[in-house]
Design a protein around this motif. Structure first.
Motif, PDB file in Angstrom:
ATOM      1  N   GLU A  80      78.538  45.653  11.752  1.00 10.76           N
ATOM      2  CA  GLU A  80      79.263  44.862  10.760  1.00 10.76           C
ATOM      3  C   GLU A  80      78.853  43.394  10.810  1.00 10.76           C
ATOM      4  N   MET A  81      78.666  42.867  12.031  1.00 13.57           N
ATOM      5  CA  MET A  81      78.256  41.478  12.158  1.00 13.57           C
ATOM      6  C   MET A  81      76.857  41.262  11.612  1.00 13.57           C
ATOM      7  N   LEU A  82      75.950  42.216  11.816  1.00  9.68           N
ATOM      8  CA  LEU A  82      74.590  42.077  11.321  1.00  9.68           C
ATOM      9  C   LEU A  82      74.523  42.195   9.799  1.00  9.68           C
ATOM     10  N   ARG A  83      75.418  42.953   9.221  1.00  9.57           N
ATOM     11  CA  ARG A  83      75.438  43.094   7.758  1.00  9.57           C
ATOM     12  C   ARG A  83      75.856  41.803   7.064  1.00  9.57           C
ATOM     13  N   ARG A  84      76.636  40.999   7.722  1.00  8.58           N
ATOM     14  CA  ARG A  84      77.108  39.747   7.118  1.00  8.58           C
ATOM     15  C   ARG A  84      76.008  38.774   7.119  1.00  8.58           C
TER      16      ARG A  84
END
Length: 84
Positions: A80-84
């Motif tokens: 999720e953090m990498l998608r942001r």
């Protein structure tokens, strides 16, 4: 001093006795005699103790299951953090 803790067993016994006394006072049969400000927290305490005692989930499973799931949860958070 009467309330000093000389040993871990003594501390455990005092805590157990205090918990049993609060549980006995928080029973639903004594609810009409308690002030309203004390009735809600004591009723919640009584219900919580009853739920813990009546729960059929083994105590080890309550600790082990979240630990088993933690690597997957960490991966999901990283994704999720990498998608942001």
């Amino acid at each position: 001093m009467r309330l000093s803790l000389h040993s871990p067993l003594g501390a455990f016994c005092k805590a157990l006795f205090l918990s049993a006394a609060v549980y006995a006072v928080s029973g639903p049969s004594l609810a009409p005699y308690r002030p309203d400000i004390l009735d809600m927290p004591l009723s919640r305490y009584h219900q919580a103790v009853n739920e813990v005692i009546s729960d059929k989930t083994p105590a080890l499973a309550m600790v082990a299951d979240p630990l088993r799931a933690s690597p997957q949860q960490v991966r999901q958070k990283l994704d999720e953090m990498l998608r942001r």
